[in-house]
Scaffold this motif. Structure first.
Motif, PDB file in Angstrom:
ATOM      1  N   THR A 220     -12.268   5.574  -2.500  1.00 10.36           N
ATOM      2  CA  THR A 220     -12.364   4.455  -1.552  1.00 10.36           C
ATOM      3  C   THR A 220     -11.093   3.602  -1.559  1.00 10.36           C
ATOM      4  O   THR A 220     -11.052   2.547  -0.917  1.00 10.36           O
ATOM      5  CB  THR A 220     -13.606   3.577  -1.818  1.00 10.36           C
ATOM      6  OG1 THR A 220     -13.517   3.050  -3.140  1.00 10.36           O
ATOM      7  CG2 THR A 220     -14.882   4.401  -1.703  1.00 10.36           C
ATOM      8  N   ALA A 221     -10.087   4.008  -2.303  1.00 14.44           N
ATOM      9  CA  ALA A 221      -8.734   3.444  -2.188  1.00 14.44           C
ATOM     10  C   ALA A 221      -7.810   4.562  -2.626  1.00 14.44           C
ATOM     11  O   ALA A 221      -8.276   5.608  -3.078  1.00 14.44           O
ATOM     12  CB  ALA A 221      -8.552   2.210  -3.061  1.00 14.44           C
ATOM     13  N   ASP A 222      -6.479   4.359  -2.495  1.00 21.13           N
ATOM     14  CA  ASP A 222      -5.549   5.409  -2.896  1.00 21.13           C
ATOM     15  C   ASP A 222      -4.734   4.919  -4.082  1.00 21.13           C
ATOM     16  O   ASP A 222      -3.698   4.291  -3.908  1.00 21.13           O
ATOM     17  CB  ASP A 222      -4.662   5.798  -1.716  1.00 21.13           C
ATOM     18  CG  ASP A 222      -3.852   7.060  -2.025  1.00 21.13           C
ATOM     19  OD1 ASP A 222      -4.058   7.655  -3.096  1.00 21.13           O
ATOM     20  OD2 ASP A 222      -3.017   7.434  -1.185  1.00 21.13           O
TER      21      ASP A 222
ATOM     22  N   VAL B 186       0.844  -1.202   0.000  1.00 20.48           N
ATOM     23  CA  VAL B 186       0.000   0.000   0.000  1.00 20.48           C
ATOM     24  C   VAL B 186       0.878   1.249   0.000  1.00 20.48           C
ATOM     25  O   VAL B 186       0.451   2.315   0.424  1.00 20.48           O
ATOM     26  CB  VAL B 186      -0.950  -0.001   1.230  1.00 20.48           C
ATOM     27  CG1 VAL B 186      -1.895  -1.195   1.196  1.00 20.48           C
ATOM     28  CG2 VAL B 186      -0.167   0.008   2.552  1.00 20.48           C
TER      29      VAL B 186
ATOM     30  N   PHE C 153      -3.483  -0.623  -4.751  1.00 23.11           N
ATOM     31  CA  PHE C 153      -2.946  -1.543  -3.755  1.00 23.11           C
ATOM     32  C   PHE C 153      -2.677  -2.866  -4.482  1.00 23.11           C
ATOM     33  O   PHE C 153      -3.444  -3.260  -5.359  1.00 23.11           O
ATOM     34  CB  PHE C 153      -3.954  -1.799  -2.621  1.00 23.11           C
ATOM     35  CG  PHE C 153      -4.368  -0.563  -1.846  1.00 23.11           C
ATOM     36  CD1 PHE C 153      -3.493   0.482  -1.617  1.00 23.11           C
ATOM     37  CD2 PHE C 153      -5.661  -0.477  -1.326  1.00 23.11           C
ATOM     38  CE1 PHE C 153      -3.880   1.603  -0.883  1.00 23.11           C
ATOM     39  CE2 PHE C 153      -6.062   0.645  -0.590  1.00 23.11           C
ATOM     40  CZ  PHE C 153      -5.174   1.684  -0.370  1.00 23.11           C
TER      41      PHE C 153
ATOM     42  N   PHE D 197     -10.485  -4.178   3.197  1.00 24.33           N
ATOM     43  CA  PHE D 197     -10.326  -5.022   2.010  1.00 24.33           C
ATOM     44  C   PHE D 197      -9.588  -6.279   2.462  1.00 24.33           C
ATOM     45  O   PHE D 197      -8.712  -6.206   3.319  1.00 24.33           O
ATOM     46  CB  PHE D 197      -9.491  -4.328   0.922  1.00 24.33           C
ATOM     47  CG  PHE D 197     -10.058  -3.021   0.416  1.00 24.33           C
ATOM     48  CD1 PHE D 197     -11.423  -2.815   0.313  1.00 24.33           C
ATOM     49  CD2 PHE D 197      -9.203  -1.996   0.019  1.00 24.33           C
ATOM     50  CE1 PHE D 197     -11.941  -1.611  -0.181  1.00 24.33           C
ATOM     51  CE2 PHE D 197      -9.709  -0.794  -0.472  1.00 24.33           C
ATOM     52  CZ  PHE D 197     -11.078  -0.594  -0.565  1.00 24.33           C
TER      53      PHE D 197
ATOM     54  N   THR E  88      -8.321   6.570   2.732  1.00 21.42           N
ATOM     55  CA  THR E  88      -7.573   6.013   1.604  1.00 21.42           C
ATOM     56  C   THR E  88      -7.923   4.538   1.360  1.00 21.42           C
ATOM     57  O   THR E  88      -7.288   3.869   0.547  1.00 21.42           O
ATOM     58  CB  THR E  88      -6.044   6.158   1.782  1.00 21.42           C
ATOM     59  OG1 THR E  88      -5.644   5.480   2.973  1.00 21.42           O
ATOM     60  CG2 THR E  88      -5.658   7.627   1.894  1.00 21.42           C
ATOM     61  N   ALA E  89      -8.893   4.020   2.099  1.00 28.69           N
ATOM     62  CA  ALA E  89      -9.510   2.723   1.783  1.00 28.69           C
ATOM     63  C   ALA E  89     -10.921   2.816   2.345  1.00 28.69           C
ATOM     64  O   ALA E  89     -11.254   3.796   3.025  1.00 28.69           O
ATOM     65  CB  ALA E  89      -8.758   1.562   2.402  1.00 28.69           C
TER      66      ALA E  89
ATOM     67  N   VAL F  97     -13.613  -6.656  -1.870  1.00 27.53           N
ATOM     68  CA  VAL F  97     -13.800  -5.229  -1.594  1.00 27.53           C
ATOM     69  C   VAL F  97     -15.286  -4.929  -1.426  1.00 27.53           C
ATOM     70  O   VAL F  97     -15.730  -3.803  -1.616  1.00 27.53           O
ATOM     71  CB  VAL F  97     -13.198  -4.368  -2.733  1.00 27.53           C
ATOM     72  CG1 VAL F  97     -11.683  -4.579  -2.841  1.00 27.53           C
ATOM     73  CG2 VAL F  97     -13.858  -4.670  -4.085  1.00 27.53           C
TER      74      VAL F  97
ATOM     75  N   GLU G 238      -8.736   0.299   6.961  1.00 29.13           N
ATOM     76  CA  GLU G 238      -8.755   1.752   7.047  1.00 29.13           C
ATOM     77  C   GLU G 238      -8.646   2.158   8.516  1.00 29.13           C
ATOM     78  O   GLU G 238      -9.382   1.639   9.368  1.00 29.13           O
ATOM     79  CB  GLU G 238     -10.064   2.301   6.452  1.00 29.13           C
ATOM     80  CG  GLU G 238     -10.104   3.827   6.413  1.00 29.13           C
ATOM     81  CD  GLU G 238     -11.486   4.372   6.018  1.00 29.13           C
ATOM     82  OE1 GLU G 238     -12.461   3.589   6.022  1.00 29.13           O
ATOM     83  OE2 GLU G 238     -11.574   5.584   5.743  1.00 29.13           O
TER      84      GLU G 238
ATOM     85  N   GLU H 103      -8.030   2.109  -7.768  1.00 26.76           N
ATOM     86  CA  GLU H 103      -9.001   3.180  -7.585  1.00 26.76           C
ATOM     87  C   GLU H 103      -9.463   3.667  -8.952  1.00 26.76           C
ATOM     88  O   GLU H 103      -8.625   3.931  -9.837  1.00 26.76           O
ATOM     89  CB  GLU H 103      -8.369   4.351  -6.809  1.00 26.76           C
ATOM     90  CG  GLU H 103      -9.357   5.463  -6.488  1.00 26.76           C
ATOM     91  CD  GLU H 103      -8.682   6.709  -5.907  1.00 26.76           C
ATOM     92  OE1 GLU H 103      -7.444   6.814  -5.970  1.00 26.76           O
ATOM     93  OE2 GLU H 103      -9.417   7.585  -5.414  1.00 26.76           O
TER      94      GLU H 103
ATOM     95  N   ILE I 273      -5.987  -3.988  -6.429  1.00 31.32           N
ATOM     96  CA  ILE I 273      -7.165  -3.194  -6.080  1.00 31.32           C
ATOM     97  C   ILE I 273      -6.877  -1.793  -6.614  1.00 31.32           C
ATOM     98  O   ILE I 273      -5.952  -1.123  -6.158  1.00 31.32           O
ATOM     99  CB  ILE I 273      -7.421  -3.159  -4.563  1.00 31.32           C
ATOM    100  CG1 ILE I 273      -7.716  -4.570  -4.031  1.00 31.32           C
ATOM    101  CG2 ILE I 273      -8.602  -2.222  -4.246  1.00 31.32           C
ATOM    102  CD1 ILE I 273      -7.881  -4.649  -2.522  1.00 31.32           C
TER     103      ILE I 273
END
Lengths: 343, 343
Positions: free
Chosen positions: A143-145, A65, A148, B148, B143-144, B65, B105, A105, A103
């Protein structure tokens, strides 16, 4: 040809939610991954890869991450391959097969994904491992950066090898393969708002070749660990705890680059707690340390190898360091999180 | 004892970034996972698990997810175990070992993590698989999305089994083990702003037991697939494409629950494209369909099994459906993403 790897036919040059739907666009993305990572097992695209490694196996997993996803000396793709290869190597295994799960974004530029896949291709080829199964999920923006990655890995354990965090013995010599802290400081230097005038690069590297050399030199390697998150201090505490021994290290013998030292001083960090991604610490029988060291120094990832301390019997679980000033300091496990998302 | 599984000593009842640091708090979390998922291989806590399954192996991975992480009939933990078990079962393998990797998260209530770990414990026990290696990362708030999970799995492929998406043959009979669309609609019903007056539950289930029964009935199972993301329509298109055959299905023979039908109608969805998490479609030799069906109907996950169509030679790659009205419709792969984050 990184730029031609992904040939997703879409109106957008960004990842769309539909790329994770399981439908047509997902298949387009998967085809592009196949073009980069092609091998007969992966290409079958069954729900599971079928492989036949034989014997005792090593099995491991890690999610990556790291932020940012590109940093000096590497990127999240290289990291995801090296990290899992190294975990296999740390039980003496020869890595063979990787799984690869993204995963993503929504909105990630396709060019970023291309660069990461190209890097995965290059790193797997260099380390002689194959990606044989994978998965792609796309989640809504925010919902993610960016990206991942999870990799799991399978390797074969040579007969006779019995390397474990539980196996360090009093009298063992501790070897470290090079300077600590490069990865953590290189990633940090890339983060928004923090910038050092330095050429420092992450040490991110696959250590399976080095470990193979070490095993060729001696069967009396009792314990191997890669000091990633939590740094060398945390890894040594894990070994001391699991093996029921104490560990003594010498500050002056631990290699630290000048740039890392000064960055750490500036930021109030201790290099002992900064993450590495191409380092290992080995506990080896005292009589074999020299021949192992000699072999390590001939390998590109072991040129700066150093004997940094030894394993003791008294005060099991404790790690102490003899400082440059001649005093003795207890080195505890990392508490708190000075560097989130470093790997 | 789900409430006692996590005994992290912290001032907070929420996950902190430091829980992912690799240091003390990470070790506390790992200890709590060990208490739930304990087995001799996992408990060693080496960088890789060492296992000795022998023979041909199946290896697979998936990230989960799903949003929300708790839904009627399951949660992200149960899903992460079942989904990977099912991918192993779909090549005829007996699942044995799982890896388990969390991306959490910051701020996730510890009680949520407890519930998920308890669910993983229950599901792995029921399906007779062991979690042998794992990883925990914590990312900054925003950032999540809560949690997940990635699982990778290893299973052994019985000698003689040769089940693949490439192996459907003209003349094969297509069997489905029960009604479609339950998972997708159950998850959707739980999402903010959408609520149906229904008791519908996700079909999320480990199918390894059912597949073992099917294999005991016949060795002439050519192809198995679980219609998850993209639904039955996408899975049938994958089989038709990989095997170079066409597929003919009959609308009236495909079981769909009344609640799923009406929810789909309301939302403009087609149940053929809605995700399942406890369904499989099998292409089997025509002479063996009856004995396989008989065996399936005695199993709790196969009671509603139905023969839904057959494999043909002409127009390779095409899937057609004979509708209730007697017309014929081409069933294409899913395009776009009607239901993001369904698994």
């Amino acid at each position: 040809m990184p730029l031609t790897i992904i040939t997703v036919k879409t109106m957008s040059d960004k990842i769309l939610l539909a790329h994770g739907s399981g439908g047509k666009l997902t298949h387009d993305v998967i085809r592009s991954f196949l073009a980069a990572l092609s091998n007969p097992v992966l290409n079958r695209l069954d729900d599971s890869a079928v492989i036949e490694p034989g014997g005792r196996l090593a099995f491991t997993t890690d999610s990556y991450v790291v932020q940012p996803i590109f940093f000096p000396g590497g990127d999240i793709g290289k990291l995801a391959v090296c990290g899992t290869i190294n975990d296999l190597a740390m039980v003496g295994a020869t890595p063979h097969y990787l799984s690869l799960a993204f995963i993503i974004e929504e909105g990630l530029p396709l060019s970023d994904l291309e660069r990461v896949v190209a890097s995965i291709k290059e790193t797997t080829a260099a380390a002689d491992v194959a990606v044989v199964t994978g998965d792609t999920k796309v989640v809504n923006r925010g919902t993610a950066d960016k990206l991942f990655i999870n990799t799991a890995g399978i390797g074969t354990v040579p007969s006779g090898a019995n390397i474990s965090g539980h196996n360090a013995r009093p009298g063992d010599v501790l070897i470290l393969n090079g300077p600590i802290g490069d990865h953590g400081i290189a990633v940090l230097s890339q983060r928004e708002g923090i910038s050092f005038a330095t050429d420092l690069k992450s040490d991110c590297a696959p250590l399976n070749g080095l470990v193979a050399e070490m095993l060729a030199a001696s069967h009396n390697i009792h314990c191997l660990r890669d000091p990633t998150r939590g740094g060398l201090a945390t890894t040594l505490n894990e070994i001391a705890g699991q093996s029921g021994v104490s560990i003594r290290i010498y500050e002056e013998k631990i290699p630290v680059r000048e740039e890392v030292s000064s960055a750490c001083e500036m930021l109030g960090l201790d290099p002992l707690y900064v993450a590495n991604e191409g380092k290992l610490v080995a506990a080896v029988a005292p009589g074999e340390a020299d021949s192992i060291m000699e072999r390590m120094k001939r390998h590109k990832y072991g040129q700066d190898a150093a004997i940094i301390g030894e394993v003791k019997e008294e005060n099991p679980g404790r790690v102490v360091m003899k400082t440059r000033l001649g005093t003795t300091r207890i080195i505890d496990m990392l508490v708190g999180e000075p560097l989130p998302r470093i790997c």
